[in-house]
Motif scaffolding. Structure first.
Motif, short mmCIF file in Angstrom:
data_model
loop_
_atom_site.label_atom_id
_atom_site.label_comp_id
_atom_site.label_asym_id
_atom_site.label_seq_id
_atom_site.Cartn_x
_atom_site.Cartn_y
_atom_site.Cartn_z
N ARG A 73 -33.41 22.73 10.57
CA ARG A 73 -32.13 22.92 11.27
C ARG A 73 -31.01 22.88 10.24
N PRO A 74 -30.68 24.06 9.69
CA PRO A 74 -29.70 24.10 8.61
C PRO A 74 -28.29 23.84 9.12
N LYS A 75 -27.47 23.22 8.29
CA LYS A 75 -26.05 23.05 8.61
C LYS A 75 -25.28 24.26 8.10
N ARG A 76 -25.65 24.71 6.91
CA ARG A 76 -24.83 25.72 6.26
C ARG A 76 -25.74 26.69 5.51
N LEU A 77 -25.55 27.98 5.75
CA LEU A 77 -26.35 29.00 5.09
C LEU A 77 -25.46 29.88 4.23
N GLY A 78 -25.95 30.22 3.05
CA GLY A 78 -25.28 31.22 2.24
C GLY A 78 -25.94 32.57 2.48
N LEU A 116 -25.40 23.74 0.61
CA LEU A 116 -26.02 24.79 1.43
C LEU A 116 -27.48 24.43 1.61
N ASP A 117 -28.01 24.74 2.79
CA ASP A 117 -29.41 24.45 3.06
C ASP A 117 -30.32 25.57 2.60
N ALA A 118 -29.82 26.79 2.63
CA ALA A 118 -30.61 27.94 2.18
C ALA A 118 -29.67 29.11 1.94
N ILE A 119 -30.16 30.06 1.15
CA ILE A 119 -29.41 31.28 0.90
C ILE A 119 -30.28 32.47 1.32
#
Lengths: 86, 401
Positions: free
Chosen positions: B136-141, B200-203
């Motif tokens: 459950r990501p907070k922030r994605l790039g 970031l949690d993932a890009i």
């Protein structure tokens, strides 16, 4: 009826940090509630808290709107996030 | 000018031809160019001209070779293999093609395989390097072009699946010679932002479908290295299901399309709601169990108070305890029906009845010689009284009476 956590203004919708924090607290609250070794008043307080947390989580999901920002590099090399308009 | 040696046209042509056929390069050469004047003769042989901006060369594909290949059309950019020789009858040199493929393809795939082999040997694609993508990501790039369908697909998917997520877009050129440095710069910016501002949690690195040449930026070594070097896990979604790029191998997770990449980074909202409902159920089960054990405890409290309290008080206590137990079991059912209001009321009622809670709220039990003082008529000035509060007892003297 006195003000309970449920009645507080929910945090800004769409803030996943808030959702994550609430969700984590909900998991922890339910875990403690299931753990036993609680006085009745403690158990009821935890139950009440878990219900309030679940409601807040649901409310956040209901009102969430995807927030999109665009990363730009300023002339001095520093980064800035600005709202992205499709 | 002497005429010691006069050659016939055939002789000189044969001589010229021998120069071609003995030349190493001309007898085994790849030539790239654009097809024009393509003509398939009734004999099965093909005649065409290969050209580029500055020159052209007449070319032939014999029937035997032509049947083994996909024939080109005018305007196609091709790479052709064969030999260059002389057609004596017309006194021209020609390119005799025995193999032909779409331009770029062959060379590009050789490049692809060479790079893949090299980076694999280096360990850049090792499974051990792959990091998990947070559930459950907070922030994605996102690294992609801002005006392409890929971005719209990604944003639509994120909105549908997990609108809680914040998206940080680092625009990049995703096609052409500028694309690799642009993609690398975007990745670098997102990593900097993640380290200096908000993690970031993932890009997601994405590009919509296109020809092999259009996707080629994602087979660039610089892009592969930038992805492998990213401190934030990278999910690629490049092209269509069947397109595999070097970037895909370097990524922590390869998704077949931009949409799939967005889905791979987020939970399904329905799953989140189910998980929430599951937690609520667990809480309700737990509180129902706790209430029924409270009921048992209340019964045992009643029998204890029978031995310790005056007759009338006992009767009242027992009735109140029974009341409480009844309400408790009623509340259990209501609780399971998710009726929060009733549980809240019950909690207040129970709290009011719990002697410990009464004392916790600031009430005290006042006694003299173990007898409860409930009226001003029971005390006189100078009396020594015992005051019991939630965590102990102390003595006090009555004054001003």
């Amino acid at each position: 009826m006195t003000e309970k956590p449920t009645d507080e203004t929910p945090p800004a919708a769409g803030d996943p940090g808030t959702f994550e924090a609430l969700y984590a607290e909900l998991e922890e609250t339910v875990r403690r509630l299931e753990g036993g070794d609680l006085s009745l008043s403690e158990a009821l307080a935890l139950f009440e808290r878990s219900t309030a947390l679940a409601e807040q989580c649901n409310a956040l999901l209901d009102h969430a709107e995807l927030r999109v920002q665009q990363l730009i590099q300023k002339p001095n090399g520093s980064l800035d996030a600005q709202p992205f308009e499709g | 000018m002497t005429r010691t040696k006069v050659l016939s046209v055939s002789q000189i042509t044969a001589y010229i031809k021998s120069l071609f056929t003995t030349d190493e390069l001309l007898s085994d050469v790849w030539i790239s160019g654009e097809v024009s004047n393509f003509k398939l003769a009734t004999s099965g042989h093909c005649y065409l001209t290969l050209k580029d901006g500055d020159a052209s060369i007449r070319s032939v594909i014999w029937r035997a070779a032509a049947t083994r290949m996909v024939l080109p059309r005018d305007g196609d950019a091709v790479m052709a293999h064969g030999y260059v020789s002389v057609y004596e009858g017309q006194g021209v040199y020609q390119f005799y093609i025995d193999h032909l493929e779409a331009a770029g393809a062959g060379r590009l795939w050789q490049e692809f395989e060479r790079l893949r082999g090299r980076l694999t040997a280096e360990g850049l694609f090792d499974d051990a390097r792959k990091r998990p993508i947070p559930a459950r990501p907070k922030r994605l790039g996102i690294v992609t072009s801002t005006n392409a369908a890929a971005l719209r697909d990604i944003l639509r998917t994120l909105t549908a699946r997990y609108p809680l997520v914040s998206v940080l877009l680092a625009p990049a050129v995703v096609q052409g010679a500028d694309a690799p440095p642009s993609i690398c710069a975007a990745l670098e910016m997102l990593n900097r932002w993640s380290a200096e501002h908000e993690p970031l949690d993932a890009i997601i690195v994405a590009r919509g479908g296109g020809s092999i040449e259009e996707l080629w930026a994602f087979n660039d070594e610089r892009v592969a290295r930038a992805i492998a070097a990213s401190n934030v896990p990278v999910v690629t979604g490049v092209g269509h299901e069947t397109d595999f790029t070097i970037a895909d191998f370097a990524a922590d997770l390869r998704a077949p399309t931009p949409t799939a990449a967005a889905a791979a980074c987020t939970p399904d909202l329905r799953q989140v709601l189910l998980a929430l409902a599951g937690l609520k159920d667990l809480a309700q089960t737990a509180i129902a169990q706790r209430l029924s054990s409270a009921r048992l405890a209340a019964k045992s409290l009643a029998s204890r108070s029978r031995r310790a309290s005056p007759e009338r008080r006992l009767a009242t206590d027992r009735q109140r305890v029974d009341d409480m137990a009844r309400r408790a079991s009623l509340a259990v059912m209501n609780t399971v029906r998710s009726d929060r209001a009733r549980v809240e009321g019950l909690r207040l009622q129970l709290a009011a009845l719990d002697p410990d809670r009464v004392l916790e709220r600031g009430y005290a039990i006042v006694t003299r010689d173990q007898k409860i003082i409930s009226s001003v008529h029971q005390v006189a000035s100078g009396d020594v009284l015992t005051v019991r509060v939630s965590d102990g007892a102390f003595e006090t003297i009555v004054q001003g009476f």
